[in-house]
Enzyme design. Structure first.
Site, PDB file in Angstrom:
ATOM      1  N   GLU A 131     -10.727  40.228  45.501  1.00 25.45           N
ATOM      2  CA  GLU A 131     -10.236  40.124  44.122  1.00 25.45           C
ATOM      3  C   GLU A 131     -11.355  40.586  43.194  1.00 25.45           C
ATOM      4  O   GLU A 131     -12.508  40.706  43.603  1.00 25.45           O
ATOM      5  CB  GLU A 131      -9.777  38.693  43.799  1.00 25.45           C
ATOM      6  N   HIS A 165      -4.964  36.519  31.897  1.00 32.87           N
ATOM      7  CA  HIS A 165      -4.724  37.289  33.133  1.00 32.87           C
ATOM      8  C   HIS A 165      -4.142  38.644  32.745  1.00 32.87           C
ATOM      9  O   HIS A 165      -3.223  38.709  31.930  1.00 32.87           O
ATOM     10  CB  HIS A 165      -3.762  36.534  34.056  1.00 32.87           C
ATOM     11  N   ARG A 210     -11.960  40.237  34.960  1.00 28.90           N
ATOM     12  CA  ARG A 210     -10.628  40.028  34.395  1.00 28.90           C
ATOM     13  C   ARG A 210     -10.558  40.274  32.886  1.00 28.90           C
ATOM     14  O   ARG A 210      -9.590  40.862  32.391  1.00 28.90           O
ATOM     15  CB  ARG A 210     -10.239  38.578  34.676  1.00 28.90           C
ATOM     16  N   HIS A 244      -4.142  32.289  30.830  1.00 28.23           N
ATOM     17  CA  HIS A 244      -4.080  31.906  32.250  1.00 28.23           C
ATOM     18  C   HIS A 244      -4.866  30.639  32.574  1.00 28.23           C
ATOM     19  O   HIS A 244      -4.419  29.824  33.359  1.00 28.23           O
ATOM     20  CB  HIS A 244      -4.616  33.093  33.058  1.00 28.23           C
ATOM     21  N   ARG A 285     -14.124  32.478  34.394  1.00 34.89           N
ATOM     22  CA  ARG A 285     -13.987  32.006  35.776  1.00 34.89           C
ATOM     23  C   ARG A 285     -13.839  33.169  36.750  1.00 34.89           C
ATOM     24  O   ARG A 285     -13.043  34.092  36.521  1.00 34.89           O
ATOM     25  CB  ARG A 285     -12.745  31.114  35.870  1.00 34.89           C
TER      26      ARG A 285
HETATM   27  C1  SIN Z   1      -4.152  35.541  40.859  1.00 37.41           C
HETATM   28  O1  SIN Z   1      -3.550  35.416  41.923  1.00 37.41           O
HETATM   29  O2  SIN Z   1      -4.336  36.630  40.307  1.00 37.41           O
HETATM   30  C2  SIN Z   1      -4.666  34.323  40.180  1.00 37.41           C
HETATM   31  C3  SIN Z   1      -5.840  33.829  40.884  1.00 37.41           C
HETATM   32  C4  SIN Z   1      -6.711  33.059  39.949  1.00 37.41           C
HETATM   33  O3  SIN Z   1      -6.433  32.978  38.766  1.00 37.41           O
HETATM   34  O4  SIN Z   1      -7.730  32.568  40.412  1.00 37.41           O
END
Ligand code: SIN
Length: 534
Positions: A113, A228, A274, A335, A370
């Site tokens: 990620e 998000h 993000r 988010h 975060r």
């Molecule tokens: C996501 O699946 O994109 C959210 C994961 C997160 O916010 O930690």
């Protein structure tokens, strides 16, 4: 008023609350109260996964560095150290309780990620990680006869006197009830519902932050809201999250002219932090005068996409978007709140007998932004630590005897005794204000902020100050009161931070600014306090 005394009270039943319950269960009777059904929490909807340094190619030291980098200089390093070091233990324990994470052959499958420098995200049933965590934790909790649950019990206020917490007042079945406890843990989750666009479930109305603040708890880092980048924007579709893991597996962002754009904003392109991706999307939306951009997975193998993201595939199809064949319209949404009730490394707040864990808490692990998928891990690690600390306190002489005199005193002081007809319909003007508040926060205190937008928000919020004085009668109205409180705190913090750090972006102060390393700390009936991190 009806009264009940338990050893330990937990408010909230997401990952942090349930993990705390497991820790407390051997030490006395535990009551878990939730305002909705027990599984209705942000945990239940978490898709992408849970970050943990367990793969052969990973190290806790690298997870530590990635978390600090994402936090943009405002993480508490000792708390991050605990998170990454104790994370592997908590995950292995969860697996031993029956949690099933996806595997590649016989080995756990880790995905990528944004802002992680290693593949370290565990996932379950493809994209239903939170649901699996909630299932495994609830199953474990049920195995303890000492743990009971009160669903549909709305916590109206904490019972606090002389900076000591003795439990909470809840509204259950239309009646008000005093729940007395030796120690109380807040695990009520976040506040995404204060924004018009949010990935959060309807229960995320900032209740824990607001009730703790009214009782004198210290709050910290309230200006840091994470948005998000990729949330479904299709006609009649809900605000459905499209996991960052999709970009981790190769999904590409395109503007409405089908052009890719992320490389011109950040060398890591789709896997940039993000907040960078969110602002890039916003700038493309403005540039192309469009309400959305697209997430494109059409170049990936169809079967892989269906198997890797079964829930997302099925949900998007329901709204007539076939993610294997079509571009998915997306735009950002609120988010996660990095700030909250300030705690120490063991979840203790400044109020004796009151602990906080999970999104409601500010342990300092997330700093100003975060790192993706660190929050479920925080819930496990700090839920367990808060549970242990609450047990130690409850069993010590300080928490041992909840004396009648103290109870009487706290009962009288904390809130007047009055009936609560919980099924009354909310008054229509309150529903209108709820909508306008969410719109205001999204438009004026959202992804990009400035003196002017924040000033407008402050002015409008002041016009609604009667909310503070009204006696509310329903869950919806009490939620509004909490949302209003949290909105004011976020707005005032955003006004004070004249600089851009992590997820807090000020277009009039794009640099970090002087004194950026300070944390903004609030305590009711005191003027604003600053605290130095270093
Ligand atoms: C996501 O699946 O994109 C959210 C994961 C997160 O916010 O930690």
């Amino acid at each position: 008023m009806e009264k009940e005394t338990v050893d330990f009270l937990i408010i909230g039943s997401g990952v942090a609350g349930l993990r705390a319950a497991i820790e407390l269960a051997p030490h006395g009777n535990v009551l878990v109260v939730t305002k909705d059904r027990p599984a209705e929490s942000s945990t239940e909807y978490a898709q992408g996964g849970i970050a943990v340094a367990l793969s052969d190619e990973d190290e806790v030291g690298i997870h530590f560095e990635d978390t600090l980098r994402a936090g943009d200089g405002l993480c508490r390093e000792d708390a991050v150290k605990i998170l990454v070091e104790q994370g592997p233990l908590r995950i292995l324990e969860l697996i031993s309780w029956g949690a099933a994470f996806d595997k590649e052959g016989s080995k756990l499958d880790f995905t990528m990620e944004a802002a992680h420098s290693r593949k370290r995200i565990l996932h379950s049933h493809g994209d239903s990680t939170g649901k699996e965590l909630e299932r495994a934790l609830l199953k474990k909790v049920i195995s303890f006869p000492s743990v009971r649950k009160y669903p549909f019990a709305f916590t109206e206020a904490l019972i606090v006197t002389a900076d000591k917490c003795f439990g909470a007042y809840v509204l259950i079945g239309g009646q008000r009830k005093a729940l007395f406890a030796k120690s109380t843990i807040l695990a009520t989750g976040g506040a995404g519902q204060i924004f018009l666009r949010t990935t959060n479930p309807a229960v995320a109305t900032g209740d824990g932050i607001a009730i703790a603040f009214r009782s004198g708890a210290v709050l910290e880092d309230m200006e840091f809201i994470q948005f998000h980048p990729t949330v479904l924007l299709a006609p009649s579709a809900p605000q459905f999250l499209l996991s960052e893991a999709m970009r981790g597996e190769g999904a590409i962002l395109r503007n409405i002219h089908k052009e890719t754009f992320m490389k011109s904003y950040h060398p890591d392109a789709e896997l940039a932090p993000r907040d960078v991706v969110t602002r890039a999307i916003l700038s493309q939306m403005v540039r192309t005068n469009s309400s959305h951009v697209y997430l494109d997975l059409t170049h990936l193998d169809n079967d892989f996409v269906k198997n890797r993201f079964p829930r997302i595939y099925a949900t998007c199809l329901q709204y007539d978007v076939d993610i294997t064949k079509e571009l998915i319209p997306v735009s950002p949404a609120a988010h996660y709140i990095m700030g909250g009730v300030k705690t120490d490394k063991n979840g203790a707040t400044n109020i004796r007998g009151l602990y906080a864990a999970g999104e409601v808490a500010c342990t300092g692990v997330h700093g100003a932004n975060r790192l993706a998928s660190n929050s479920l891990l925080e819930g496990l690690v700090f839920g367990a630590r808060a549970g242990k600390a609450a047990a130690d306190y409850g069993l010590s002489s300080s928490g041992h005897h909840v004396k009648d005199a103290e109870l009487k005193d706290s009962k009288e002081k904390a809130a007047p005794d009055r009936p609560f007809p919980g099924r009354h319909k909310p008054s229509p003007d309150m529903e209108e204000i709820r909508h306008l508040l969410r719109k205001l926060m999204w438009e004026r205190v959202g992804i990009i902020r400035c003196e002017e937008s924040l000033g407008e928000a402050r002015k409008k919020l002041e016009e609604w100050s009667f909310i503070d004085d009204r006696t509310f009668m329903t869950r919806r109205e009490l939620e509004l009161k909490n949302m209003y409180e949290v909105s004011k705190l976020i707005t005032e913090s955003a006004i004070l931070r004249k600089g851009s750090v992590g997820a807090h972006y000020r277009s009039d102060y794009p640099q970090t600014g002087d004194g950026w390393e300070r944390h903004i700390v609030w305590k009711k009936e005191e003027s604003l306090k600053y605290e130095f991190l270093k």
